[in-house]
Design a protein around this motif. Structure first.
Motif, short mmCIF file in Angstrom:
data_model
loop_
_atom_site.label_atom_id
_atom_site.label_comp_id
_atom_site.label_asym_id
_atom_site.label_seq_id
_atom_site.Cartn_x
_atom_site.Cartn_y
_atom_site.Cartn_z
N LYS A 234 -12.05 -4.11 0.00
CA LYS A 234 -11.12 -4.99 -0.71
C LYS A 234 -11.02 -4.59 -2.18
O LYS A 234 -9.93 -4.64 -2.79
CB LYS A 234 -11.57 -6.45 -0.59
CG LYS A 234 -10.60 -7.46 -1.21
CD LYS A 234 -11.08 -8.88 -1.01
CE LYS A 234 -10.06 -9.87 -1.58
NZ LYS A 234 -9.82 -9.69 -3.02
N ASN A 237 -8.60 -1.71 -2.50
CA ASN A 237 -7.21 -2.19 -2.47
C ASN A 237 -6.82 -2.86 -3.78
O ASN A 237 -5.72 -2.65 -4.31
CB ASN A 237 -7.01 -3.16 -1.30
CG ASN A 237 -6.72 -2.45 0.01
OD1 ASN A 237 -6.20 -1.34 0.02
ND2 ASN A 237 -7.07 -3.08 1.12
N HIS A 242 -2.65 -1.00 -2.27
CA HIS A 242 -2.73 -0.89 -0.81
C HIS A 242 -2.30 0.49 -0.29
O HIS A 242 -2.79 0.94 0.75
CB HIS A 242 -1.88 -1.98 -0.15
CG HIS A 242 -2.48 -3.35 -0.28
ND1 HIS A 242 -3.47 -3.81 0.54
CD2 HIS A 242 -2.26 -4.34 -1.19
CE1 HIS A 242 -3.83 -5.03 0.20
NE2 HIS A 242 -3.10 -5.38 -0.87
N SER A 243 -1.40 1.16 -0.99
CA SER A 243 -0.98 2.51 -0.56
C SER A 243 -2.15 3.47 -0.60
O SER A 243 -2.36 4.28 0.32
CB SER A 243 0.16 3.03 -1.45
OG SER A 243 1.31 2.25 -1.27
N GLY A 245 -5.25 2.45 -0.49
CA GLY A 245 -6.16 1.97 0.55
C GLY A 245 -5.82 2.55 1.90
O GLY A 245 -6.71 2.97 2.67
N ASP A 246 -4.52 2.61 2.20
CA ASP A 246 -4.08 3.22 3.47
C ASP A 246 -4.45 4.70 3.53
O ASP A 246 -4.85 5.21 4.58
CB ASP A 246 -2.57 3.06 3.63
CG ASP A 246 -2.15 1.63 3.92
OD1 ASP A 246 -3.03 0.81 4.25
OD2 ASP A 246 -0.94 1.33 3.82
#
Length: 355
Positions: A234, A237, A242-243, A245-246
């Motif tokens: 978390k 992210n 989040h990009s 994180g992906d």
């Protein structure tokens, strides 16, 4: 004669349809399946010989080679030559003479030509053109076989043309049929893969993971369930977006592929939670594997989208036991993961006894 040839072609079309269904049937016994397809195609060729039309008491006109066209379309080399061998053995049962030798040479020339057509790269995805080439080659060889066995006479030439005029359209119909069946099966496979794949990482998704658990449960083998969770994901992210994180998840999945065997089942079962099912390793062996995975992840330089490098760690819970106890093992692996998290993360915890 014309009516008999049309009837013969209809028999060929029907037999080939059923063989195509077997070709597209999924099975784990691929070698046995290929052998069976070759034998079945050869038997179809033999049946077509028995239903053939005798020309001037010398030349037997039939569509035995259409069975080879079917196998050729699916690029099955070993079944192709098995079928050619079966047909040739049967043809020689009528006696060793010039006609039988010519007929058998023709069958193997068709098979060899089909394999050579495989090698034309531009035809790989052009199914219709590929099918036309197969049919043209087979018709050409069949024509010369009839013309040769007919004594190179004008009437033999006419009969050869008649056979080609009937068999080529039938061969095209078979090609159209196989294109439809092939494309339908490809779509089914694509839908199945899509339904069972995590589209971000390429690993199995939770649905596929649960299905594999049910299948594996029936095999009564020693196996190991690993549940992995990326530590503080978390925060990754929140800090990098989040990009990024992906992107970390994708690279994490690639590491799991690299550190496990092809037949080990790997899945993304949650946001940053992954599962691995590893069969046939002992308590000590699976600990070594899990530790190797943990160390590999902690040492790896994970690249963000802007090329910055970060390091992450993973906690792993493991349950070792028999496959019939898989559901209980999954719960134990979850408990072990919880203990690993509470022990400071970046560590591995395994249940002490075999379930």
């Amino acid at each position: 004669m014309f009516i008999s040839l049309v009837a013969n072609s209809c028999i060929a079309f029907t037999g080939i349809y059923f063989i195509s269904k077997i070709v597209n049937h999924r099975t784990n016994y691929l070698l046995l399946k290929k052998f069976f397809i070759g034998i079945l195609s050869g038997c179809l060729g033999i049946f077509l010989i028995t239903q053939g039309v005798l020309y001037e008491e010398v030349v037997k006109i039939d569509f035995r080679y259409l069975a080879l066209i079917l196998i050729g379309f699916y690029r099955l080399v070993s079944p192709l030559f098995i079928a050619a061998t079966v047909i040739s053995i049967y043809r020689f049962s009528f006696g060793l003479n010039l006609q039988s030798i010519v007929a058998c040479i023709a069958i193997f020339l068709i098979a060899i030509g089909i394999v050579m057509i495989y090698r034309i790269a531009r035809l790989e995805q052009k199914f219709l053109l590929f099918g036309i080439m197969l049919n043209l080659w087979a018709c050409l060889i069949a024509f010369f076989a009839i013309y040769t066995n007919g004594g190179f006479t004008g009437s033999a030439f006419a009969v050869g043309l008649l056979v080609v005029s009937i068999s080529f359209p039938v061969g095209l119909l078979i090609t159209f049929l196989n294109i439809d069946v092939y494309l339908i099966n490809q779509r089914v496979k694509e839908y199945k893969v899509s339904a069972e794949t995590d589209h971000l990482t390429g690993l199995a998704n939770r649905r596929a993971w649960e299905m594999q658990m049910k299948k594996f449960k029936e095999r009564a083998l020693i196996c190991n369930v690993l549940i992995l969770d990326i530590d503080h994901f978390k925060q990754i992210n929140d800090r990098f977006g989040h990009s990024n994180g992906d992107e970390i998840l994708k690279q994490f999945a690639q590491l799991l592929y690299r550190e496990t065997r092809d037949h080990d089942i790997k899945a993304r079962i949650g946001g940053e939670e992954f599962g691995i099912l590893i069969p046939m390793l002992s308590h000590s062996e699976i600990m070594n594997v899990a530790e190797r995975i943990r160390r590999s992840i902690s040492k790896h330089e994970f690249k963000l989208l802007d090329e910055r490098v970060i390091h992450i760690s993973v906690s792993i819970g493991i349950a070792n036991g028999k496959s019939e106890n898989l559901q209980h093992m999954i719960h134990l692996a979850d408990d072990c993961l919880y203990r690993a998290k509470n022990s400071g993360r970046n560590c591995t915890h395994i249940n002490e006894t075999v379930v």
